[in-house]
Design a protein around this motif. Structure first.
Motif, short mmCIF file in Angstrom:
data_model
loop_
_atom_site.label_atom_id
_atom_site.label_comp_id
_atom_site.label_asym_id
_atom_site.label_seq_id
_atom_site.Cartn_x
_atom_site.Cartn_y
_atom_site.Cartn_z
N MET A 140 0.83 -1.20 0.00
CA MET A 140 0.00 0.00 0.00
C MET A 140 0.87 1.25 0.00
SD MET A 140 -3.05 1.26 2.60
CE MET A 140 -4.20 -0.03 2.11
N GLN A 141 1.98 1.21 0.74
CA GLN A 141 2.88 2.34 0.75
C GLN A 141 3.51 2.56 -0.63
OE1 GLN A 141 3.87 4.66 3.16
NE2 GLN A 141 2.07 3.94 4.28
N ALA B 127 -2.44 14.69 -7.41
CA ALA B 127 -3.46 13.84 -6.82
C ALA B 127 -3.31 13.72 -5.31
CB ALA B 127 -3.40 12.45 -7.45
N PHE B 128 -2.04 13.74 -4.83
CA PHE B 128 -1.77 13.52 -3.42
C PHE B 128 -0.66 14.47 -2.97
CE2 PHE B 128 0.48 10.63 -0.22
CZ PHE B 128 -0.31 11.05 0.84
N TYR B 129 -1.03 15.53 -2.27
CA TYR B 129 -0.07 16.58 -1.89
C TYR B 129 1.08 16.06 -1.03
CZ TYR B 129 -2.64 20.71 -3.56
OH TYR B 129 -3.21 21.68 -4.34
N ASP B 130 0.82 15.03 -0.23
CA ASP B 130 1.83 14.57 0.74
C ASP B 130 2.73 13.46 0.19
OD1 ASP B 130 0.86 16.31 2.63
OD2 ASP B 130 -0.55 14.87 3.47
N VAL B 131 2.78 13.28 -1.11
CA VAL B 131 3.53 12.16 -1.67
C VAL B 131 5.02 12.23 -1.30
CG1 VAL B 131 3.92 13.29 -3.92
CG2 VAL B 131 3.96 10.79 -3.75
N ASP B 132 5.60 13.43 -1.30
CA ASP B 132 7.03 13.55 -0.96
C ASP B 132 7.29 13.15 0.49
OD1 ASP B 132 7.76 14.34 -3.48
OD2 ASP B 132 7.64 16.49 -3.04
N LYS B 133 6.35 13.45 1.37
CA LYS B 133 6.50 13.07 2.78
C LYS B 133 6.54 11.54 2.91
CE LYS B 133 3.93 15.24 5.72
NZ LYS B 133 2.73 15.65 6.51
N PHE B 134 5.70 10.85 2.15
CA PHE B 134 5.65 9.39 2.23
C PHE B 134 6.90 8.77 1.59
CE2 PHE B 134 1.51 10.12 3.76
CZ PHE B 134 1.07 8.95 4.34
N LYS B 135 7.44 9.42 0.57
CA LYS B 135 8.71 8.95 0.01
C LYS B 135 9.82 9.09 1.04
CE LYS B 135 7.62 9.99 -4.84
NZ LYS B 135 7.90 10.87 -6.00
N GLU B 136 9.77 10.17 1.81
CA GLU B 136 10.77 10.40 2.85
C GLU B 136 10.68 9.34 3.96
OE1 GLU B 136 12.23 14.02 5.85
OE2 GLU B 136 10.56 14.31 4.47
N MET C 120 11.59 4.99 8.17
CA MET C 120 10.61 5.32 9.20
C MET C 120 9.39 4.41 9.18
SD MET C 120 10.84 9.46 8.72
CE MET C 120 9.60 9.85 9.96
N LEU C 121 9.37 3.45 8.26
CA LEU C 121 8.23 2.54 8.15
C LEU C 121 8.45 1.30 9.00
CD1 LEU C 121 7.70 2.73 4.28
CD2 LEU C 121 6.50 4.04 6.04
N ARG C 122 7.50 0.98 9.86
CA ARG C 122 7.60 -0.23 10.68
C ARG C 122 7.40 -1.47 9.83
NH1 ARG C 122 4.31 2.57 14.75
NH2 ARG C 122 5.62 3.09 16.54
#
Length: 251
Positions: free
Chosen positions: A193-194, A204-213, A219-221
């Protein structure tokens, strides 16, 4: 004997939950569109009990038919307890309203909301008929509690799951049922999903760079850690009906 039904058990958090339950010598029934051969191997190595039911949760008819078969299998005189983990979910469509795909909307609502409601309704009915203890955990998300640009459908279905959990929990308490229903918010994990989220466009998704970071900085469990926390909660915790439990409070 104890049975656990895990939807979306072929990968990610669902796979982690199924593995942990097998280690606890619970008979696992996995429900997903595809099987996981590694789970069969885990069961063979530890003399566990693992069964797979193919099901497309986007289909109401298929969902009801499969879970009717499952309920007839597990609600027997020799069954001590049943656990149901409504884990299957999708984040798509990631897009702003006005540009959403109609089919993707319907699939998201069906898989994230309608299927868990239908499954819970059927399984609770069987549990109350047979008086077998039942615990249901609905996997939710932090997105249930805040708006996220591009996630209007995902946020909405997860918010609805939270309210379904709270309301059902209230009903179960009011009739002094032995059945428990909770929601479980697993935080951000290193799952497919990530990967889907990171492949979104910024429009489409403003926070995409944050999730790439999150991925780049580790930082992903792992799904295993999050899965273990849920199983421990279900087995050892004095569960509060209708409560949303957060992984950060359990680790």
């Amino acid at each position: 004997m104890k049975y656990a039904i895990v939807t979306g058990a072929s990968k990610g958090l669902g796979e982690g939950i199924a593995r942990k339950l097998l280690e606890e010598q619970v008979k696992v029934i996995a429900v997903s569109r595809s099987d996981n051969e590694e789970l069969h191997e885990v069961a063979r190595k530890i003399d566990g009990d693992y069964h797979y039911f193919r099901c497309n949760l986007a289909s109401t008819e298929e969902t009801l038919a499969v879970f009717q078969r499952i309920s007839e299998t597990i609600f027997q005189q020799t069954t001590e307890a049943v656990y149901l983990i409504n884990n299957a979910g999708i984040v798509d469509p990631i897009e702003t309203v006005g540009d959403l795909n109609d089919t993707a909307i319907l699939d998201n609502v069906q898989i994230n909301l309608t299927a868990p409601v239908l499954i819970s309704n059927l399984i609770i009915k069987q549990a109350e008929k047979t008086q077998i203890p039942l615990t249901i955990a609905n996997v939710t998300s932090g997105a249930a509690e805040r708006p996220v640009h591009g996630w209007s459908i995902y946020c909405s279905t997860k918010a609805a799951i939270n309210m379904f959990t709270r309301t059902t929990g209230l009903e179960l308490e009011n009739k002094a049922s032995s059945t428990k229903m909770i929601a479980y918010s697993p935080g951000i994990m290193d799952t497919d999903m990530q990967t889907t989220i990171r492949s979104s466009t910024e429009k489409a998704f403003y926070d995409v760079d944050k999730f790439k970071e999150y991925k780049e900085k580790g930082m992903l469990r792992s799904p295993a850690i999050v899965a273990n926390a849920l199983v421990k909660l279900m087995f050892e915790g004095n569960l509060e009906n209708g409560k949303v439990y957060y992984v950060n409070d359990l680790l």
